[in-house]
Write an enzyme that holds these catalytic residues in place. Structure first.
Site, PDB file in Angstrom:
ATOM      1  N   ASP A   3       0.050   5.069   0.951  1.00  0.00           N
ATOM      2  CA  ASP A   3      -0.115   6.040   2.040  1.00  0.00           C
ATOM      3  C   ASP A   3      -0.085   5.334   3.393  1.00  0.00           C
ATOM      4  OD1 ASP A   3      -0.697   8.569   0.552  1.00  0.00           O
ATOM      5  OD2 ASP A   3      -2.306   7.335  -0.262  1.00  0.00           O
TER       6      ASP A   3
ATOM      7  N   ASP B 288       0.884  -1.160   0.000  1.00  0.00           N
ATOM      8  CA  ASP B 288       0.000   0.000   0.000  1.00  0.00           C
ATOM      9  C   ASP B 288       0.932   1.222   0.000  1.00  0.00           C
ATOM     10  OD1 ASP B 288      -2.322   1.667   0.524  1.00  0.00           O
ATOM     11  OD2 ASP B 288      -1.555   1.805   2.584  1.00  0.00           O
TER      12      ASP B 288
HETATM   13  C1  G6P Z   1      -5.097   6.626   0.472  1.00  0.00           C
HETATM   14  C2  G6P Z   1      -5.302   7.289   1.802  1.00  0.00           C
HETATM   15  C3  G6P Z   1      -6.691   7.837   1.913  1.00  0.00           C
HETATM   16  C4  G6P Z   1      -7.023   8.688   0.687  1.00  0.00           C
HETATM   17  C5  G6P Z   1      -6.942   7.838  -0.542  1.00  0.00           C
HETATM   18  C6  G6P Z   1      -7.295   8.601  -1.802  1.00  0.00           C
HETATM   19  O1  G6P Z   1      -5.411   5.306   0.538  1.00  0.00           O
HETATM   20  O2  G6P Z   1      -5.063   6.399   2.877  1.00  0.00           O
HETATM   21  O3  G6P Z   1      -6.776   8.609   3.092  1.00  0.00           O
HETATM   22  O4  G6P Z   1      -8.317   9.252   0.806  1.00  0.00           O
HETATM   23  O5  G6P Z   1      -5.661   7.291  -0.646  1.00  0.00           O
HETATM   24  O6  G6P Z   1      -6.249   9.454  -2.187  1.00  0.00           O
HETATM   25  P1  G6P Z   1      -6.309  10.481  -3.406  1.00  0.00           P
HETATM   26  O7  G6P Z   1      -4.873  10.848  -3.616  1.00  0.00           O
HETATM   27  O8  G6P Z   1      -6.914   9.750  -4.571  1.00  0.00           O
HETATM   28  O9  G6P Z   1      -7.161  11.615  -2.964  1.00  0.00           O
HETATM   29 MG    MG Z   2      -2.568   3.145   3.624  1.00  0.00          MG
END
Ligand code: G6P
Ligand code: MG
Length: 231
Positions: A24, A22
């Site tokens: 983030d 993953d």
């Molecule tokens: C990740 C984070 C989320 C976030 C998502 C979408 O998984 O953990 O908190 O909302 O990505 O990210 P984006 O860059 O598409 O807004």
């Molecule tokens: Mg994550």
């Protein structure tokens, strides 16, 4: 709580040939950036929001996050789209400032070990910005495949993005370890029948086969031993 599933029968040796990260919260910590940008949007719209509410968004797609923030407020699709775009504009301002210094401790060392062991590497993220962030972090040449939930029918906690990542690196899911920091991501990877390493507290990633606080000083051989021991 969800129980770990064991992807292959007891008698068969576990062979790992790929790792699916993953992004983030695993490779980099964008939680604060997401918090600041959701907070700015919520303030502009007079919607209550705080760090605790932000923590619950970990691993959710942008749209699912906005739906959680809006709660029972019903808005038209055009307004929702505008809010999603605005939030992302704010977020992109932060992303431009990212460099390799934003990699979490231990990530580069682990990638180096994986590479020298011939392990295939993928990123499976809920973020639509995954390509850009990977580039900012200087990781593009380190990974064999980058996928996100917009490449597949269903976002995490559905297993789709992990199944797709395994396909992209040409491996069956049970030959892959997924590394996740979110409850929804752990569920997605378990349902994809991967071996799952959860980063974070038991309450959040307790369903994973192996639980670690982070990747700092994590050696590839030790991780493999932990996976072998966990069933
Ligand atoms: C990740 C984070 C989320 C976030 C998502 C979408 O998984 O953990 O908190 O909302 O990505 O990210 P984006 O860059 O598409 O807004
Ligand atoms: Mg994550």
């Amino acid at each position: 709580m969800l129980q770990p599933q064991f992807p292959i029968p007891d008698a068969e040796p576990i062979v790992i040939r790929g790792v699916v990260f993953d992004m983030d919260g695993v490779l980099t910590d964008t939680l604060e950036f997401h918090y600041q940008t959701w907070q700015r949007l919520a303030d502009e719209e007079n919607i209550p929001f705080d760090r605790k509410a932000n923590e619950a968004l970990r691993g959710l797609s942008r749209r699912d996050s906005l739906m959680a923030i809006l709660g029972d407020r019903m808005l038209g699709e055009a307004i929702v789209e505008e809010m999603l775009d605005r939030k992302n504009r704010y977020f992109l301002e932060f992303i431009q400032t990212m460099t390799q210094d934003h990699l979490l401790p231990g990530v580069l060392d682990l990638l180096q070990e994986l590479r020298s062991d011939g392990i295939r590497i993928a990123i499976a993220s809920a973020s639509q910005n995954v390509d850009l962030v990977t580039r900012q972090l200087g990781l593009t040449d380190w990974v064999d495949a980058i996928t996100n939930v917009y490449n597949v029918p269903h976002p995490k906690p559905a297993p789709d993005v992990f199944l797709y990542a395994a396909e992209q690196i040409g491996l069956p899911p049970h030959q892959c370890i997924a590394i996740e920091d979110a409850e929804s991501g752990v569920k997605a990877a378990l349902d994809a029948r991967m071996w799952v390493v959860g980063l974070g507290p038991q309450e959040r990633v307790g369903a994973a086969h192996v639980i670690l606080s982070n990747l700092n000083s994590v050696r590839w051989k030790d991780l493999l031993d932990k996976i072998q021991c966990c069933r």
